[in-house]
Design an enzyme around this catalytic site. Structure first.
Site, PDB file in Angstrom:
ATOM      1  N   ILE A   1       0.839  -1.190   0.000  1.00 36.39           N
ATOM      2  CA  ILE A   1       0.000   0.000   0.000  1.00 36.39           C
ATOM      3  C   ILE A   1       0.879   1.246   0.000  1.00 36.39           C
ATOM      4  CG2 ILE A   1      -0.225  -0.139   2.526  1.00 36.39           C
ATOM      5  CD1 ILE A   1      -3.045   1.090   2.243  1.00 36.39           C
ATOM      6  N   CYS A   2       0.367   2.319  -0.573  1.00 41.92           N
ATOM      7  CA  CYS A   2       0.985   3.642  -0.542  1.00 41.92           C
ATOM      8  C   CYS A   2       2.286   3.668  -1.348  1.00 41.92           C
ATOM      9  CB  CYS A   2       1.185   4.073   0.910  1.00 41.92           C
ATOM     10  SG  CYS A   2       1.538   5.829   1.142  1.00 41.92           S
TER      11      CYS A   2
END
Length: 182
Positions: free
Chosen positions: A99-100
């Site tokens: 994620i991210c």
């Protein structure tokens, strides 16, 4: 039983890591926080006690999850042992999620080759493989990616769903469906 490793390097994004751990554990999925050190400090100064210290192998796990945050994502990306472990997991058909900013680690490991992915806005310019799609969560085969802190719950529920858990029931119990109208 499915075993999940959430990798914690100093500078990790707390909401992305801890939301995922919390939701997976609520779903009854065995989830270990694997720290590069026993006590790992996130990008906002929150110290977390890891369940285990990273020893260079993920053989006991069916799933690995990389939270973003800076410099956490670069610390993950720069760990040669983790790159080898990610490559081995992909070869074995295991789940890999990020994620991210953490998809930069997947990029270095070669996991995104011929895959669709998403990430934090602007990070896609640091990724030279795969196809970037600006969506909340992208699932391509056994690779799951998500955009950032605000998408952590959606990412966590998708992980539960893909791992065979009842993500809809859990989202309802946690009031997510009521608040966000899903």
């Amino acid at each position: 039983m499915t075993k999940v490793a959430v990798m914690l390097a100093n500078g990790f994004e707390e909401i992305e890591a801890l939301t995922v751990v919390d939701v997976l554990r609520r779903a009854g999925i065995l989830c270990d926080m694997i720290g590069f050190e026993k006590a790992v400090t996130g990008s906002h100064g929150i110290a977390v006690q890891a369940d285990k210290v990273w020893a260079g192998k993920l053989d006991d796990y069916e799933v690995v999850i990389l939270p973003g945050g800076m410099p956490g994502a670069t610390n993950l990306r720069d760990d040669d042992r983790l790159m080898s472990a990610l490559q081995k997991m992909q070869e074995e058909g295991k789940w890999i999620a990020a994620i991210c900013a953490a998809p930069i680690a997947l990029n270095r490991a070669g996991v995104l080759k011929n895959k669709q992915f998403t990430c934090y806005d602007g990070i896609e310019s640091d990724i030279d493989s795969g196809t970037y799609i600006k969506q909340t969560v992208v699932v391509d085969g056994k690779v799951i990616t998500s955009r950032g802190p605000a998408t952590a719950l959606t990412f966590a529920y998708e992980l539960v769903h893909q791992l065979g858990g009842d993500s809809e029931q859990l989202a309802t119990e946690m009031l997510y469906n009521e608040v966000y109208g899903n």
